[in-house]
Design a protein around this motif. Structure first.
Motif, PDB file in Angstrom:
ATOM      1  N   CYS A  30       0.835  -1.209   0.000  1.00 46.37           N
ATOM      2  CA  CYS A  30       0.000   0.000   0.000  1.00 46.37           C
ATOM      3  C   CYS A  30       0.870   1.260   0.000  1.00 46.37           C
ATOM      4  CB  CYS A  30      -0.929   0.009   1.208  1.00 46.37           C
ATOM      5  SG  CYS A  30      -2.261  -1.196   1.149  1.00 46.37           S
ATOM      6  N   ARG A  31       1.902   1.269   0.834  1.00 54.31           N
ATOM      7  CA  ARG A  31       2.801   2.430   0.891  1.00 54.31           C
ATOM      8  C   ARG A  31       3.426   2.690  -0.479  1.00 54.31           C
ATOM      9  NH1 ARG A  31       7.438   1.554   4.738  1.00 54.31           N
ATOM     10  NH2 ARG A  31       8.371   0.540   2.951  1.00 54.31           N
ATOM     11  N   THR A  32       3.905   1.632  -1.142  1.00 52.40           N
ATOM     12  CA  THR A  32       4.498   1.771  -2.468  1.00 52.40           C
ATOM     13  C   THR A  32       3.482   2.306  -3.462  1.00 52.40           C
ATOM     14  OG1 THR A  32       6.019  -0.038  -1.988  1.00 52.40           O
ATOM     15  CG2 THR A  32       5.694   0.515  -4.304  1.00 52.40           C
ATOM     16  N   ALA A  33       2.264   1.807  -3.388  1.00 54.81           N
ATOM     17  CA  ALA A  33       1.213   2.237  -4.322  1.00 54.81           C
ATOM     18  C   ALA A  33       0.833   3.703  -4.145  1.00 54.81           C
ATOM     19  CB  ALA A  33      -0.025   1.362  -4.146  1.00 54.81           C
ATOM     20  N   LEU A  34       1.107   4.267  -2.971  1.00 55.36           N
ATOM     21  CA  LEU A  34       0.721   5.652  -2.672  1.00 55.36           C
ATOM     22  C   LEU A  34       1.899   6.625  -2.720  1.00 55.36           C
ATOM     23  CD1 LEU A  34      -1.665   4.873   0.338  1.00 55.36           C
ATOM     24  CD2 LEU A  34      -2.319   5.434  -2.013  1.00 55.36           C
ATOM     25  N   THR A  35       3.064   6.190  -3.200  1.00 57.20           N
ATOM     26  CA  THR A  35       4.260   7.034  -3.167  1.00 57.20           C
ATOM     27  C   THR A  35       4.134   8.317  -3.972  1.00 57.20           C
ATOM     28  OG1 THR A  35       5.236   5.723  -4.957  1.00 57.20           O
ATOM     29  CG2 THR A  35       5.895   5.169  -2.698  1.00 57.20           C
ATOM     30  N   GLU A  36       3.286   8.335  -4.993  1.00 54.56           N
ATOM     31  CA  GLU A  36       3.134   9.526  -5.829  1.00 54.56           C
ATOM     32  C   GLU A  36       2.093  10.497  -5.284  1.00 54.56           C
ATOM     33  OE1 GLU A  36       4.991  10.192  -8.608  1.00 54.56           O
ATOM     34  OE2 GLU A  36       6.153   8.432  -8.021  1.00 54.56           O
ATOM     35  N   MET A  37       1.457  10.155  -4.183  1.00 52.47           N
ATOM     36  CA  MET A  37       0.383  10.981  -3.644  1.00 52.47           C
ATOM     37  C   MET A  37       0.855  11.756  -2.426  1.00 52.47           C
ATOM     38  SD  MET A  37      -2.891   8.484  -4.106  1.00 52.47           S
ATOM     39  CE  MET A  37      -3.960   9.823  -3.628  1.00 52.47           C
ATOM     40  N   GLN A  38       0.373  12.977  -2.324  1.00 56.89           N
ATOM     41  CA  GLN A  38       0.681  13.833  -1.185  1.00 56.89           C
ATOM     42  C   GLN A  38      -0.533  13.867  -0.256  1.00 56.89           C
ATOM     43  OE1 GLN A  38       3.720  15.241  -0.675  1.00 56.89           O
ATOM     44  NE2 GLN A  38       4.281  14.045  -2.479  1.00 56.89           N
ATOM     45  N   PHE A  39      -0.284  13.717   1.029  1.00 50.94           N
ATOM     46  CA  PHE A  39      -1.350  13.774   2.019  1.00 50.94           C
ATOM     47  C   PHE A  39      -1.007  14.836   3.051  1.00 50.94           C
ATOM     48  CE2 PHE A  39      -1.393   9.352   0.520  1.00 50.94           C
ATOM     49  CZ  PHE A  39      -2.720   9.252   0.109  1.00 50.94           C
ATOM     50  N   ASP A  40      -2.030  15.590   3.469  1.00 47.73           N
ATOM     51  CA  ASP A  40      -1.833  16.598   4.505  1.00 47.73           C
ATOM     52  C   ASP A  40      -1.789  15.965   5.893  1.00 47.73           C
ATOM     53  OD1 ASP A  40      -1.895  18.942   2.783  1.00 47.73           O
ATOM     54  OD2 ASP A  40      -3.997  18.404   2.447  1.00 47.73           O
ATOM     55  N   GLN A  41      -2.484  14.853   6.053  1.00 52.51           N
ATOM     56  CA  GLN A  41      -2.593  14.235   7.370  1.00 52.51           C
ATOM     57  C   GLN A  41      -2.957  12.772   7.216  1.00 52.51           C
ATOM     58  OE1 GLN A  41      -2.237  16.178  10.553  1.00 52.51           O
ATOM     59  NE2 GLN A  41      -1.725  14.036  10.869  1.00 52.51           N
ATOM     60  N   CYS A  42      -2.548  11.962   8.181  1.00 51.23           N
ATOM     61  CA  CYS A  42      -2.947  10.550   8.233  1.00 51.23           C
ATOM     62  C   CYS A  42      -3.691  10.315   9.535  1.00 51.23           C
ATOM     63  CB  CYS A  42      -1.739   9.626   8.139  1.00 51.23           C
ATOM     64  SG  CYS A  42      -2.165   7.869   8.209  1.00 51.23           S
ATOM     65  N   PHE A  43      -4.907   9.787   9.413  1.00 54.18           N
ATOM     66  CA  PHE A  43      -5.729   9.419  10.563  1.00 54.18           C
ATOM     67  C   PHE A  43      -5.758   7.902  10.656  1.00 54.18           C
ATOM     68  CE2 PHE A  43      -7.328  13.430   8.971  1.00 54.18           C
ATOM     69  CZ  PHE A  43      -7.394  14.204  10.114  1.00 54.18           C
ATOM     70  N   SER A  44      -5.719   7.390  11.873  1.00 57.74           N
ATOM     71  CA  SER A  44      -5.713   5.936  12.055  1.00 57.74           C
ATOM     72  C   SER A  44      -6.520   5.544  13.281  1.00 57.74           C
ATOM     73  CB  SER A  44      -4.276   5.430  12.222  1.00 57.74           C
ATOM     74  OG  SER A  44      -4.248   4.059  12.552  1.00 57.74           O
ATOM     75  N   SER A  45      -7.042   4.346  13.229  1.00 54.89           N
ATOM     76  CA  SER A  45      -7.578   3.710  14.429  1.00 54.89           C
ATOM     77  C   SER A  45      -6.410   3.471  15.383  1.00 54.89           C
ATOM     78  CB  SER A  45      -8.212   2.371  14.050  1.00 54.89           C
ATOM     79  OG  SER A  45      -8.333   1.533  15.178  1.00 54.89           O
ATOM     80  N   PRO A  46      -6.641   3.592  16.697  1.00 54.40           N
ATOM     81  CA  PRO A  46      -5.566   3.320  17.650  1.00 54.40           C
ATOM     82  C   PRO A  46      -5.364   1.834  17.937  1.00 54.40           C
ATOM     83  CG  PRO A  46      -7.516   4.057  18.813  1.00 54.40           C
ATOM     84  CD  PRO A  46      -7.839   4.149  17.342  1.00 54.40           C
ATOM     85  N   ILE A  47      -6.217   0.965  17.399  1.00 59.78           N
ATOM     86  CA  ILE A  47      -6.065  -0.479  17.617  1.00 59.78           C
ATOM     87  C   ILE A  47      -4.774  -0.928  16.937  1.00 59.78           C
ATOM     88  CG2 ILE A  47      -7.063  -2.750  17.146  1.00 59.78           C
ATOM     89  CD1 ILE A  47      -9.821  -1.492  17.478  1.00 59.78           C
ATOM     90  N   SER A  48      -4.041  -1.803  17.595  1.00 60.96           N
ATOM     91  CA  SER A  48      -2.664  -2.121  17.208  1.00 60.96           C
ATOM     92  C   SER A  48      -2.493  -2.491  15.743  1.00 60.96           C
ATOM     93  CB  SER A  48      -2.099  -3.220  18.103  1.00 60.96           C
ATOM     94  OG  SER A  48      -2.839  -4.416  17.955  1.00 60.96           O
ATOM     95  N   ARG A  49      -3.408  -3.277  15.150  1.00 58.99           N
ATOM     96  CA  ARG A  49      -3.240  -3.691  13.761  1.00 58.99           C
ATOM     97  C   ARG A  49      -3.255  -2.494  12.820  1.00 58.99           C
ATOM     98  NH1 ARG A  49      -7.177  -6.238  16.126  1.00 58.99           N
ATOM     99  NH2 ARG A  49      -8.831  -5.613  14.717  1.00 58.99           N
TER     100      ARG A  49
END
Length: 199
Positions: A30-49
């Motif tokens: 997923c990280r490789t697939a998104l390398t050309e994209m710019q994001f202002d922020q990343c939001f995540s669930s706090p659950i470990s996975r």
């Protein structure tokens, strides 16, 4: 952009499992697939996975990760932590209802999907009120379904109207009134090829 991480056990909102080697490989794809994209922020669930996945995806970025409790997975009480086969054996009525009629499943007086829909709406508000134009959201399969449905104005009875795969990407755009347009659902080309997305 919303990234879903599917799970193989009925872990749901529990924080007992960690990202497997397969999950790490999927996060790297997923990280490789998104390398050309710019994001202002990343939001995540706090659950470990999800947290581990977000850390892999966001590696090397300056902005800190933002963990939102509203992005946590569905809470299914006594079904959590069980493998599907065990949940079916120990709690056949609840398991079948979760699979076939989830919007009417009631556990200990609580309707898990009603709660999930409320959290999905809360998550969208938190995300869309954040300054910026492009966001990455890392979460879990059930809450991702709720995010998709709530963005499109669909109720809990439509929970199983769509599916998302492990590492599947969904793309939304929002107009100035906060109205959503689903631009892509469950993109998975990057899981099988070296595909890089451009949005």
């Amino acid at each position: 952009m919303v990234i879903a991480l599917g799970i193989k056990k009925v872990e749901f909102s529990s924080n007992l499992s960690v990202l497997t080697e397969e999950g790490i490989e999927q996060a790297i794809k997923c990280r490789t697939a998104l390398t050309e994209m710019q994001f202002d922020q990343c939001f995540s669930s706090p659950i470990s996975r999800a947290k581990s996945t977000a850390e892999i995806l966001w590696q090397g970025r300056e902005q800190p990760l933002v963990f939102l409790d509203s992005l946590q997975e569905a809470h299914l009480h006594f079904l959590e932590g069980l493998r599907n086969v065990d949940a079916r054996k120990l709690y056949p009525k609840e398991y079948v209802q979760w699979r076939e009629d989830p919007s009417n499943l009631c556990i200990n007086g609580v309707y898990p999907l009603k709660t999930l829909w409320e959290r999905a709406r809360e998550a969208w508000l938190e995300i869309l009120l954040t300054p910026g134009e492009s966001f990455l959201v890392v979460t879990h399969k059930s809450i991702l379904r709720a995010l998709i449905c709530t963005a499109l104005g669909l109720g809990p009875e439509r929970f199983r109207a769509m599916d998302v795969n492990n590492g599947g990407l969904c793309v939304f755009s929002f107009n100035k009134n906060g109205e959503a347009m689903l631009k892509a659902l469950n993109m998975t080309a990057h899981m099988y090829t070296d595909h890089v997305y451009h949005y």
